[in-house]
Design a protein around this motif. Structure first.
Motif, PDB file in Angstrom:
ATOM      1  N   LEU A 145       0.837  -1.199   0.000  1.00 13.06           N
ATOM      2  CA  LEU A 145       0.000   0.000   0.000  1.00 13.06           C
ATOM      3  C   LEU A 145       0.871   1.248   0.000  1.00 13.06           C
ATOM      4  N   LEU A 146       0.324   2.339  -0.549  1.00 17.77           N
ATOM      5  CA  LEU A 146       0.999   3.637  -0.466  1.00 17.77           C
ATOM      6  C   LEU A 146       0.180   4.557   0.435  1.00 17.77           C
ATOM      7  N   LEU A 147       0.796   5.010   1.515  1.00 14.00           N
ATOM      8  CA  LEU A 147       0.158   5.941   2.465  1.00 14.00           C
ATOM      9  C   LEU A 147       0.942   7.243   2.435  1.00 14.00           C
ATOM     10  N   THR A 148       0.238   8.371   2.274  1.00 14.02           N
ATOM     11  CA  THR A 148       0.958   9.649   2.197  1.00 14.02           C
ATOM     12  C   THR A 148       0.390  10.681   3.180  1.00 14.02           C
ATOM     13  N   ASP A 149       1.300  11.414   3.798  1.00 10.32           N
ATOM     14  CA  ASP A 149       0.957  12.524   4.680  1.00 10.32           C
ATOM     15  C   ASP A 149       0.825  13.771   3.805  1.00 10.32           C
ATOM     16  N   CYS A 150      -0.384  14.292   3.698  1.00 12.80           N
ATOM     17  CA  CYS A 150      -0.636  15.464   2.845  1.00 12.80           C
ATOM     18  C   CYS A 150      -1.127  16.630   3.695  1.00 12.80           C
ATOM     19  N   VAL A 151      -0.676  16.694   4.940  1.00 15.08           N
ATOM     20  CA  VAL A 151      -1.157  17.707   5.876  1.00 15.08           C
ATOM     21  C   VAL A 151      -0.875  19.118   5.346  1.00 15.08           C
ATOM     22  N   THR A 152       0.282  19.308   4.709  1.00 13.02           N
ATOM     23  CA  THR A 152       0.629  20.658   4.245  1.00 13.02           C
ATOM     24  C   THR A 152       0.394  20.841   2.743  1.00 13.02           C
ATOM     25  N   SER A 153       0.013  19.770   2.035  1.00 12.83           N
ATOM     26  CA  SER A 153      -0.141  19.917   0.581  1.00 12.83           C
ATOM     27  C   SER A 153      -1.588  20.051   0.125  1.00 12.83           C
ATOM     28  N   LEU A 154      -2.535  19.419   0.828  1.00 12.73           N
ATOM     29  CA  LEU A 154      -3.925  19.402   0.327  1.00 12.73           C
ATOM     30  C   LEU A 154      -4.481  20.826   0.191  1.00 12.73           C
ATOM     31  N   GLY A 155      -5.000  21.111  -0.985  1.00  9.02           N
ATOM     32  CA  GLY A 155      -5.597  22.424  -1.242  1.00  9.02           C
ATOM     33  C   GLY A 155      -4.573  23.486  -1.619  1.00  9.02           C
ATOM     34  N   ALA A 156      -3.293  23.095  -1.704  1.00  9.22           N
ATOM     35  CA  ALA A 156      -2.254  24.085  -2.002  1.00  9.22           C
ATOM     36  C   ALA A 156      -1.314  23.628  -3.125  1.00  9.22           C
ATOM     37  N   ALA A 157      -0.985  22.339  -3.148  1.00  9.48           N
ATOM     38  CA  ALA A 157      -0.043  21.821  -4.151  1.00  9.48           C
ATOM     39  C   ALA A 157      -0.743  20.725  -4.965  1.00  9.48           C
ATOM     40  N   PRO A 158      -0.346  20.546  -6.223  1.00  5.48           N
ATOM     41  CA  PRO A 158      -0.958  19.497  -7.037  1.00  5.48           C
ATOM     42  C   PRO A 158      -0.914  18.143  -6.328  1.00  5.48           C
ATOM     43  N   LEU A 159      -2.072  17.483  -6.316  1.00  2.21           N
ATOM     44  CA  LEU A 159      -2.207  16.210  -5.609  1.00  2.21           C
ATOM     45  C   LEU A 159      -3.355  15.446  -6.274  1.00  2.21           C
ATOM     46  N   LEU A 160      -3.046  14.284  -6.820  1.00  5.34           N
ATOM     47  CA  LEU A 160      -4.032  13.496  -7.565  1.00  5.34           C
ATOM     48  C   LEU A 160      -4.046  12.077  -6.996  1.00  5.34           C
ATOM     49  N   VAL A 161      -4.873  11.867  -5.994  1.00  2.49           N
ATOM     50  CA  VAL A 161      -4.878  10.586  -5.277  1.00  2.49           C
ATOM     51  C   VAL A 161      -5.146   9.404  -6.216  1.00  2.49           C
ATOM     52  N   GLU A 162      -6.170   9.559  -7.059  1.00  5.70           N
ATOM     53  CA  GLU A 162      -6.550   8.425  -7.928  1.00  5.70           C
ATOM     54  C   GLU A 162      -5.452   8.157  -8.959  1.00  5.70           C
ATOM     55  N   GLU A 163      -5.064   9.222  -9.651  1.00  2.35           N
ATOM     56  CA  GLU A 163      -4.112   9.042 -10.750  1.00  2.35           C
ATOM     57  C   GLU A 163      -2.753   8.574 -10.243  1.00  2.35           C
ATOM     58  N   TRP A 164      -2.362   9.004  -9.073  1.00  4.44           N
ATOM     59  CA  TRP A 164      -1.054   8.627  -8.549  1.00  4.44           C
ATOM     60  C   TRP A 164      -1.083   7.310  -7.759  1.00  4.44           C
ATOM     61  N   GLY A 165      -2.245   6.682  -7.678  1.00  2.00           N
ATOM     62  CA  GLY A 165      -2.325   5.369  -7.021  1.00  2.00           C
ATOM     63  C   GLY A 165      -2.071   5.417  -5.524  1.00  2.00           C
ATOM     64  N   ILE A 166      -2.550   6.497  -4.887  1.00  2.00           N
ATOM     65  CA  ILE A 166      -2.386   6.617  -3.433  1.00  2.00           C
ATOM     66  C   ILE A 166      -3.533   5.863  -2.749  1.00  2.00           C
ATOM     67  N   ASP A 167      -3.189   4.924  -1.877  1.00  2.00           N
ATOM     68  CA  ASP A 167      -4.231   4.129  -1.210  1.00  2.00           C
ATOM     69  C   ASP A 167      -4.814   4.853  -0.004  1.00  2.00           C
ATOM     70  N   VAL A 168      -3.946   5.506   0.759  1.00  2.00           N
ATOM     71  CA  VAL A 168      -4.387   6.173   1.987  1.00  2.00           C
ATOM     72  C   VAL A 168      -3.705   7.540   2.058  1.00  2.00           C
ATOM     73  N   ALA A 169      -4.491   8.583   2.322  1.00  2.00           N
ATOM     74  CA  ALA A 169      -3.889   9.911   2.510  1.00  2.00           C
ATOM     75  C   ALA A 169      -4.693  10.655   3.570  1.00  2.00           C
ATOM     76  N   TYR A 170      -3.986  11.513   4.295  1.00  2.00           N
ATOM     77  CA  TYR A 170      -4.662  12.299   5.323  1.00  2.00           C
ATOM     78  C   TYR A 170      -4.135  13.723   5.277  1.00  2.00           C
ATOM     79  N   SER A 171      -4.925  14.642   5.870  1.00  2.00           N
ATOM     80  CA  SER A 171      -4.512  16.046   5.885  1.00  2.00           C
ATOM     81  C   SER A 171      -5.070  16.726   7.135  1.00  2.00           C
ATOM     82  N   CYS A 172      -5.115  18.049   7.092  1.00  2.00           N
ATOM     83  CA  CYS A 172      -5.646  18.807   8.229  1.00  2.00           C
ATOM     84  C   CYS A 172      -6.549  19.896   7.662  1.00  2.00           C
TER      85      CYS A 172
END
Ligand code: PLP
Length: 380
Positions: free
Chosen positions: A175-202
């Motif tokens: 599985l790929l798990l990514t911490d996107c606490v500082t990126s979500l809503g600010a930097a390009p992030l494509l969960v589906e296309e990049w095959g991210i299984d689990v991601a979280y933010s704030c």
């Protein structure tokens, strides 16, 4: 009955200083978010609130660019969503590989260890990022069940490229798990296309809300592994098999009394993103970051992350010039100009300032205000 009045101190009404929050988070909430926050409460199972929960899930799928059914907000700050992600992906004794390139990678190591993972670590200097070759070598060597990476390492200012990593993880059946606490809503992030299984933010950074309702997206491969986990999860509050019926299905099952107001705020923050459009939002963050980086260069100041492509657009680490007291400058910015920035910590203590231009605060006037104040203070 005698009452002890020792602690009944006289107080004044709340008087909040008018800060400009340009540190690593929280950032100032959008005025519309503050307005939403003050609306009357609803109970957590009121059909009107359930409708709001459904809207939040859809808006979160847009913001994450995720198709995962289980895309929700977790009650608590980013660390609560982090704990949910880690607790529900770690199987005790199973191998987990964590990329550590700063403080928050270290926090993942700490959390995964507490849930009984056989933790393996690959490391980079604070400010560097992993290449696809580094990641492939790590997966080959450790054969983990989960790879955990920090997308935007807030302690160093480095943005970890994620394209291609999900594909690698599938090749190695992990599985790929990514911490996107500082990126979500600010930097390009494509969960589906990049095959991210689990991601979280704030909520308090790129989404422009106060802290307290933290996005999580948890995909089907991760849920399949979660179902295989033997026994009960030692953490009740963040057990996704209990949270899932609260967020989905026809009849919602009570799990905990979710804060309606925090979720109104989150909904408004997400709505603002949908209105702006993700591409425009990412571009705005990049443009204001560039304006800031150009201004720093004109003042002879350097960014800690040398390669601009590896800098987080919403969080810049600025090298503190020789002989300058980093803490004293940050203190004067706060006391004299009401501007908050932060210093470095851990391996970068005293060496950098951390400046956030996040969500609502990513605006040219904030960049120019900070540059002007910084220039004046550094002149002595
Ligand atoms: C990359 C990263 N992960 C996790 C966290 C923890 O989030 P919180 O402080 O909201 O609990 C932070 C906080 O700044 C962070 O920057």
């Amino acid at each position: 009955m005698p009452v002890n009045n020792t602690h009944r101190v006289p107080t004044t009404p709340l008087n909040i200083p008018p800060r400009l929050l340009l540190g690593p988070g929280p950032s100032d909430a959008h005025p519309r978010v503050l307005r939403a926050l003050s609306m009357p409460q609803l109970s957590h199972l009121d059909p009107a609130f359930v409708a709001i929960m459904n809207e939040i899930q859809e808006l979160l799928r847009y913001t994450w660019q995720s198709e995962h059914e289980l895309t929700i907000s977790i009650s608590g700050t980013g660390s609560a969503a982090m704990e949910t992600a880690v607790a529900n992906t770690v199987i005790p004794g199973a191998r987990v590989l964590i990329g550590v390139m700063g403080f928050f990678g270290e926090r993942l190591v700490e959390m995964a260890g507490r849930y009984g993972a056989d933790v393996r670590v690959m490391e980079k200097a604070w400010g560097d990022v992993f290449t696809l070759d580094d990641i492939r070598a790590g997966l080959e060597k450790h054969q983990p069940t989960v790879l955990m990476l920090v997308h935007a390492e807030t302690s160093t200012g480095a943005l970890q490229p994620l394209e291609g990593v999900g594909e690698l993880c599938r090749q190695f059946d992990c599985l790929l798990l990514t911490d996107c606490v500082t990126s979500l809503g600010a930097a390009p992030l494509l969960v589906e296309e990049w095959g991210i299984d689990v991601a979280y933010s704030c909520s308090q950074k790129g989404l422009g809300c106060p802290p307290g309702a933290s996005p999580l997206t948890f995909g089907p491969r991760a849920m399949a592994m979660r179902q295989e986990r033997p026994g009960k999860l030692p953490n009740w509050y963040y057990d996704l098999t209990l949270l899932q019926p609260y967020w989905g299905g026809e009849r919602r099952a009570y799990h905990h009394t979710m804060s309606s107001n925090m979720n109104y705020a989150l909904r408004e923050g997400l709505l603002l993103i949908a209105e702006e459009g993700l591409e425009a939002r990412w571009q705005r963050h990049q443009q204001n970051a560039q304006l800031f980086w150009d201004g720093l260069a004109e003042m002879g100041l350097e960014c800690h992350v040398a390669n601009p492509a590896h800098r987080i657009p919403s969080l810049t680490t600025v090298r503190v010039p020789e002989g300058v007291d980093a803490a004293a400058v940050a203190r004067r910015l706060l006391n004299e100009y009401n501007i908050e920035i932060a210093g470095g910590f851990g391996k970068l203590a005293g060496q950098v300032w951390r400046v956030g231009l996040m969500g609502f605060n990513s605006r040219p006037e904030n960049v120019m205000t900070l540059l002007a104040a910084l220039q004046r203070l550094l002149r002595g």
